[in-house]
Design a protein around this motif. Structure first.
Motif, PDB file in Angstrom:
ATOM      1  N   GLN A 213      29.088 -15.798   7.774  1.00  0.00           N
ATOM      2  CA  GLN A 213      29.494 -15.548   6.379  1.00  0.00           C
ATOM      3  C   GLN A 213      30.987 -15.831   6.154  1.00  0.00           C
ATOM      4  N   PHE A 214      31.759 -16.000   7.232  1.00  0.00           N
ATOM      5  CA  PHE A 214      33.187 -16.285   7.115  1.00  0.00           C
ATOM      6  C   PHE A 214      33.534 -17.670   7.633  1.00  0.00           C
ATOM      7  N   GLU A 215      32.504 -18.553   7.691  1.00  0.00           N
ATOM      8  CA  GLU A 215      32.759 -19.919   8.152  1.00  0.00           C
ATOM      9  C   GLU A 215      33.672 -20.689   7.190  1.00  0.00           C
ATOM     10  N   PHE A 216      33.793 -20.242   5.944  1.00  0.00           N
ATOM     11  CA  PHE A 216      34.661 -20.925   4.966  1.00  0.00           C
ATOM     12  C   PHE A 216      36.126 -20.838   5.370  1.00  0.00           C
ATOM     13  N   LEU A 217      36.452 -19.948   6.369  1.00  0.00           N
ATOM     14  CA  LEU A 217      37.824 -19.875   6.872  1.00  0.00           C
ATOM     15  C   LEU A 217      38.153 -21.026   7.809  1.00  0.00           C
TER      16      LEU A 217
END
Length: 246
Positions: A213-217
């Motif tokens: 869910q935090f791969e956009f970082l």
């Protein structure tokens, strides 16, 4: 001899009667040429000027001067008033008497005073009319200036309406390939980063690097550019709210 005298008298009476008839006919034709005195016919303006001037000289210089005028201008139609049979002769004699008594001079002065009073009244009326026209022109200029100002303001308003509105710096376009839950996570993360700074972002990236869910970082992720854009909008909004609170 008595018969000759009687004939001469009849001729003279007939001549005076003829002149009287001519004067009467003149009175009927031109009643306005009569003066205020009974039996006196006022000459027309072109003849009256000559009669008045001649009467003025005769009143001052006497009969010898009159005889001299008759000798020089006796055949001139403009000087026929010098002869008793002319219907303007009575006016001529009356003017001589007026000149001698000063009545004509008083009348002339009265006419001059009336003329001066009329000229003064006309000047005052003209000045009043000029003032009214100037005020009217001023009112029209003021109205015209107001109209031009209103038209100018309207043109400015129309120009502003025709211009593109300024971009909204507090919102960005959401990508179509992202789910709603991912958008909420990105926005919430951006809020915390805006409030806590880059140190919080570095710690979150290290801690959640294996969380999908935090791969956009990750800079290689398709939503990586959407995250800083969201953070930038949130930062601007945060700083604006903080400035307004002060």
């Amino acid at each position: 001899m008595p018969e000759a005298e009687t004939a001469a008298a009849a001729t003279t009476n007939g001549s005076h009667a003829a002149n009287g008839d001519a004067a009467a006919m003149e009175q009927e034709k031109n009643p306005e040429t009569f003066g205020t005195k009974v039996g006196i016919i006022v000459p027309p303006p072109d003849i009256k000027v000559i009669v008045d001037r001649t009467a003025q000289f005769i009143a001052r210089l006497g009969k010898p001067f009159e005889r001299e005028i008759i000798a020089r201008n006796g055949k001139n139609k403009q000087f026929q008033f010098l002869f008793p049979e002319n219907h303007y002769h009575a006016y001529y004699l009356d003017m001589i008497q007026q000149m001698k008594s000063g009545e004509a001079q008083a009348k002339k002065e009265q006419e001059e005073r009336e003329k001066a009073a009329k000229a003064q009244a006309d000047a005052a009326a003209q000045a009043e009319e000029e003032k009214r026209m100037e005020e009217e022109a001023k009112r029209k200029r003021t109205l015209k200036e107001k109209l031009y100002m209103q038209l100018a303001n309207l043109k400015i308003a129309q120009t502003k309406l025709a211009e593109d509105p300024p971009p909204n710096v507090y919102s960005i376009r959401t990508p179509s390939i992202v789910y709603a839950i991912d958008v909420d996570i990105i926005k919430l993360t951006a809020q915390f980063v805006a409030r806590n700074g880059r140190q919080f972002l570095a710690g979150l990236t290290a801690r959640e690097q294996r969380n999908s869910q935090f791969e956009f970082l990750n800079p290689a992720h398709p939503l990586f550019t959407f995250f800083p854009e969201t953070g930038g909008c949130i930062c601007k909004s945060y700083h604006t709210s903080k400035a307004n609170a002060r």
